[in-house]
Design a protein around this motif. Structure first.
Motif, PDB file in Angstrom:
ATOM      1  N   UNK A   9      -9.839   1.212  10.633  1.00  0.00           N
ATOM      2  CA  UNK A   9     -10.885   0.263  11.008  1.00  0.00           C
ATOM      3  C   UNK A   9     -11.669  -0.208   9.787  1.00  0.00           C
ATOM      4  N   UNK A  10     -12.037   0.737   8.926  1.00  0.00           N
ATOM      5  CA  UNK A  10     -12.800   0.390   7.722  1.00  0.00           C
ATOM      6  C   UNK A  10     -11.975  -0.505   6.807  1.00  0.00           C
ATOM      7  N   UNK A  11     -10.699  -0.185   6.672  1.00  0.00           N
ATOM      8  CA  UNK A  11      -9.834  -0.976   5.803  1.00  0.00           C
ATOM      9  C   UNK A  11      -9.621  -2.384   6.356  1.00  0.00           C
ATOM     10  N   UNK A  12      -9.503  -2.485   7.678  1.00  0.00           N
ATOM     11  CA  UNK A  12      -9.366  -3.803   8.297  1.00  0.00           C
ATOM     12  C   UNK A  12     -10.598  -4.661   8.015  1.00  0.00           C
ATOM     13  N   UNK A  13     -11.775  -4.067   8.176  1.00  0.00           N
ATOM     14  CA  UNK A  13     -13.013  -4.823   7.931  1.00  0.00           C
ATOM     15  C   UNK A  13     -13.109  -5.238   6.476  1.00  0.00           C
ATOM     16  N   UNK A  24      -1.976 -16.209   1.792  1.00  0.00           N
ATOM     17  CA  UNK A  24      -1.700 -17.040   0.621  1.00  0.00           C
ATOM     18  C   UNK A  24      -1.612 -16.226  -0.659  1.00  0.00           C
ATOM     19  N   UNK A  25      -1.881 -14.929  -0.586  1.00  0.00           N
ATOM     20  CA  UNK A  25      -1.895 -14.131  -1.810  1.00  0.00           C
ATOM     21  C   UNK A  25      -0.489 -13.846  -2.291  1.00  0.00           C
ATOM     22  N   UNK A  26      -0.297 -13.894  -3.607  1.00  0.00           N
ATOM     23  CA  UNK A  26       1.017 -13.590  -4.180  1.00  0.00           C
ATOM     24  C   UNK A  26       1.247 -12.083  -4.198  1.00  0.00           C
ATOM     25  N   UNK A  27       0.152 -11.307  -4.185  1.00  0.00           N
ATOM     26  CA  UNK A  27       0.264  -9.855  -4.221  1.00  0.00           C
ATOM     27  C   UNK A  27       0.455  -9.312  -2.801  1.00  0.00           C
ATOM     28  N   UNK A  28       1.090  -8.124  -2.668  1.00  0.00           N
ATOM     29  CA  UNK A  28       1.215  -7.519  -1.338  1.00  0.00           C
ATOM     30  C   UNK A  28      -0.164  -7.182  -0.792  1.00  0.00           C
ATOM     31  N   UNK A  29      -0.356  -7.264   0.529  1.00  0.00           N
ATOM     32  CA  UNK A  29      -1.677  -7.046   1.089  1.00  0.00           C
ATOM     33  C   UNK A  29      -1.719  -5.819   1.976  1.00  0.00           C
ATOM     34  N   UNK A  30      -2.892  -5.192   1.955  1.00  0.00           N
ATOM     35  CA  UNK A  30      -3.114  -4.017   2.784  1.00  0.00           C
ATOM     36  C   UNK A  30      -3.124  -4.399   4.256  1.00  0.00           C
ATOM     37  N   UNK A  31      -3.615  -5.617   4.526  1.00  0.00           N
ATOM     38  CA  UNK A  31      -3.714  -6.085   5.922  1.00  0.00           C
ATOM     39  C   UNK A  31      -2.364  -6.008   6.622  1.00  0.00           C
ATOM     40  N   UNK A  32      -1.322  -6.512   5.956  1.00  0.00           N
ATOM     41  CA  UNK A  32       0.006  -6.517   6.569  1.00  0.00           C
ATOM     42  C   UNK A  32       0.543  -5.112   6.794  1.00  0.00           C
ATOM     43  N   UNK A  33       0.105  -4.162   5.975  1.00  0.00           N
ATOM     44  CA  UNK A  33       0.651  -2.808   6.054  1.00  0.00           C
ATOM     45  C   UNK A  33      -0.083  -1.935   7.064  1.00  0.00           C
ATOM     46  N   UNK A  34      -1.284  -2.344   7.485  1.00  0.00           N
ATOM     47  CA  UNK A  34      -2.080  -1.516   8.398  1.00  0.00           C
ATOM     48  C   UNK A  34      -1.604  -1.695   9.841  1.00  0.00           C
ATOM     49  N   UNK A 170       4.638 -10.613  15.035  1.00  0.00           N
ATOM     50  CA  UNK A 170       5.940 -10.504  14.374  1.00  0.00           C
ATOM     51  C   UNK A 170       5.911  -9.510  13.217  1.00  0.00           C
ATOM     52  N   UNK A 171       4.719  -9.090  12.791  1.00  0.00           N
ATOM     53  CA  UNK A 171       4.628  -8.119  11.705  1.00  0.00           C
ATOM     54  C   UNK A 171       5.105  -6.756  12.210  1.00  0.00           C
ATOM     55  N   UNK A 172       5.948  -6.085  11.436  1.00  0.00           N
ATOM     56  CA  UNK A 172       6.553  -4.831  11.920  1.00  0.00           C
ATOM     57  C   UNK A 172       5.552  -3.709  12.186  1.00  0.00           C
ATOM     58  N   UNK A 173       4.338  -3.815  11.617  1.00  0.00           N
ATOM     59  CA  UNK A 173       3.334  -2.772  11.843  1.00  0.00           C
ATOM     60  C   UNK A 173       2.427  -3.077  13.029  1.00  0.00           C
ATOM     61  N   UNK A 174       2.730  -4.151  13.749  1.00  0.00           N
ATOM     62  CA  UNK A 174       1.899  -4.523  14.892  1.00  0.00           C
ATOM     63  C   UNK A 174       2.458  -3.920  16.186  1.00  0.00           C
TER      64      UNK A 174
END
Length: 609
Positions: A9-13, A24-34, A170-174
């Motif tokens: 929850x804290x990381x999502x916020x 739009x970020x070129x770097x991998x994001x924590x959002x997609x991995x949570x 469609x994200x595999x972590x969802x």
């Protein structure tokens, strides 16, 4: 493992606050991995009622048409005691204890983003609810899927909603919570249809069946709830929400949950599965499953975070070091940046980087071709040779050989070589300027300081122009040297004239016969070709010495001299950072802080595990 959900929850916020949403970020994001649970359903499927039942509070908007117009990230936090309250991500220091006010704030915040229209927005609203009556859980309430746009909505809103829902699920972590009403054919369920598209094996989909109590008499949902009508990896869960009459009478959620339990335990068709039905059971199942998914993802999260920290640190390092405060430190920084640029420029010339080979092309192709195009045939035509020879003799014909005529013919031919010589100088100058611009664009440090970039570019081009002017003087001198002193040995080796021919009684312009004039023209052409071959070799040497060699040795010498005379304030203006890069550095630094904090927290949880 409840602290795992709180951690996510804290990381999502934090991800939302930093805009780290993986779009739009070129770097991998924590959002997609949570891991997250997305609630999906068609309009009027009972989706909002399911969420309210899990929370135990009446706080969501209701009505016809599209009610949920922005994703709502609902974070539930179980507290041991105390009064229930809610907090919004956009109002972090304000507590809401009146859940009717929560409903109003959701509507107001939606309108702030979309206006008072019926359009949708993908920007999420964050709502945290703290209560002793909830389980630790995070749910994302998405706009209800629809088939028809209503008045005030664009024709594309149906596809827009579907695309938004799809982008989450469609994200595999969802984890997908697919809500379908029991009083409609499951084959037409919007939630099941879109879930099947992104999760065809049903490995991360939970089916929730609503409105079971509203089914036609003589029908039941047993086949669906037992997985025979549509099988998923996880058991279906049925819920009975409050009716509109209950809502109008303000029947509280605790009483509604009690009536829901009574419905399943007292209805013969569902009595045997009553212990795994109901919104309270749904909340517990989802909380437990979310915890297990987060637990299984910890190694992957650790790997992603470690990798991203390295990439963020590398990017910050590439964008530049902090600016020094004293004049000496600023001067040193500028000199270091300039040396980096100068090194890149030399690498282009020396072949480490591309571009230097173009200079050789000028010498090997452009210059010879230009010399070859010189029309010596016109210069040494019969009429022109006769004219210059006779004019050079003046009132008295030459006695042995027309020396002055030879000199005039040679000089007029050699003078035309100045054009190709100057063109070679200009061509190399253009290449050197191009390499300067290329080297500036490849010097990462100069991107950070636009004022310094402009100054370095101006100083480098100014130096190249001085070198070009010196090179032109030296190169043209080579041609003039050839004109001012002829190679005597060349003419001594020529066969001597036996007689010049011609008739002395004729006009001065007609006293030489054609064969004699042709021989003169041929001799001059041979000599000019010999000089041409010499200049073809000497012009490149002069150009390299005056331009290329000097550019490598002293491109920024004048700039460095001027730099030493500047005061600290003037040096500071050269180190004014590009606002876009400054903002990028701030964003990267915040993101790096987020990932380091996440790394520490996840590592502590991993050690505890």
């Amino acid at each position: 493992m409840e602290n795992l959900i709180q951690l996510v929850n804290r990381l999502h916020r934090a991800c939302t606050a930093l805009g780290d949403l993986g779009e739009e970020s070129a770097l991998p994001t924590l959002w997609d991995a949570l891991p997250a649970i997305a609630v999906v359903g068609g309009q009027s499927s009972g989706k909002s009622a399911v969420l309210e039942s899990i929370v135990g509070k009446d706080f969501l908007r209701r009505g016809s048409g599209i009610v949920t117009r922005r994703p709502l990230v609902l974070q539930l936090h179980r507290i041991d005691e105390g009064r229930e309250y809610a907090e919004f991500g956009h109002l972090p220091r304000k507590r809401f204890t009146d859940f009717a006010a929560v409903r109003k704030e959701i509507a107001d915040e939606t309108d702030r983003e979309t206006g008072r229209s019926k359009q949708i927005s993908s920007v999420p609203i964050y709502l945290s609810i703290y209560s002793p009556n909830v389980v630790n859980l995070t749910l994302i309430d998405l706009p209800g899927l629809t088939k028809v746009a209503v008045e005030g909505q664009s024709e594309g809103i149906v596809a827009d909603i579907e695309n938004m829902v799809r982008s989450y699920i469609e994200k595999p972590n969802c984890i997908i919570l697919a809500v379908s009403p029991a009083n409609q054919d499951l084959a037409t369920s919007d939630a099941i249809k879109i879930s099947r598209e992104v999760d065809p094996k049903g490995e991360r989909t939970f089916g929730v069946l609503t409105k079971i109590d509203l089914m036609d008499k003589g029908t039941d949902a047993v086949d669906i709830l037992e997985g025979r009508a549509y099988k998923l990896q996880f058991p279906w869960i049925g819920v009975v929400n409050r009716s509109q009459q209950d809502i109008n009478k303000n029947v509280d959620m605790i009483a509604a949950r009690r009536r829901e339990k009574e419905y399943f335990s007292s209805t013969p068709e569902y009595r045997h599965m009553a212990n795994r039905m109901g919104s309270e059971h749904l909340g517990k199942v989802m909380s437990k499953h979310l915890e297990s998914v987060i637990k299984s993802r910890i190694p992957g999260l650790q790997s992603l975070i470690s990798k991203t920290i390295i990439e963020l640190e590398t990017e910050l390092s590439r964008l530049g070091k902090p600016i020094a405060t004293d004049a000496g430190g600023k001067l040193y920084m500028i000199m270091e940046v300039c040396r980096t640029f100068d090194g890149i420029f030399k690498e282009h010339l020396d072949g480490v980087r591309p571009g230097g080979d173009k200079i050789y092309n000028v010498f090997d192709n452009q210059l010879p071709a230009a010399l070859k195009r010189l029309q010596f045939d016109k210069q040494l035509s019969m009429d022109n040779v006769r004219k210059l020879i006779t004019e050079a003799d003046g009132y008295q014909p030459h006695l042995i050989a027309p020396e002055q005529g030879y000199r005039r013919l040679i000089e007029s031919s050699l003078t035309s070589m100045k054009g190709p010589a100057e063109a070679a100088v200009d061509a190399v100058h253009a290449i050197l300027k191009e390499l300067v611009h290329k080297s500036i664009s490849e010097t990462a440090e100069l991107k950070q300081y636009p004022s310094l970039r402009v100054e370095v570019n101006g100083a480098a081009v100014e130096s190249l122009e001085r070198m070009r002017d010196e090179s032109k003087k030296a190169t043209l001198q080579l041609v003039e040297m050839e004109c001012s002193y002829l190679t005597v040995d060349f003419f001594r080796k020529l066969p001597q004239d036996i007689e010049k021919g011609g008739n002395p009684t004729h006009s001065i312009f007609d006293r030489y016969n054609d064969s004699y004039l042709r021989r003169i023209g041929s001799n001059v052409l041979s000599y000019v070709n010999m000089v041409c071959a010499t200049l073809r070799n000497s012009i490149p040497k002069s150009v390299v010495y005056c331009q290329v060699r000097e550019a490598k040795r002293s491109l920024l010498d004048h700039f460095f001299t001027d730099l030493g005379k500047k005061e600290g304030k003037q040096l500071g203006t050269l180190l004014d950072e590009d606002p876009a890069i400054m903002q990028r550095c701030i964003s990267l630094a915040k993101r790096l802080e987020l990932y380091r904090a996440a790394q520490a927290e996840i590592d502590s949880v991993a050690w505890a595990k």
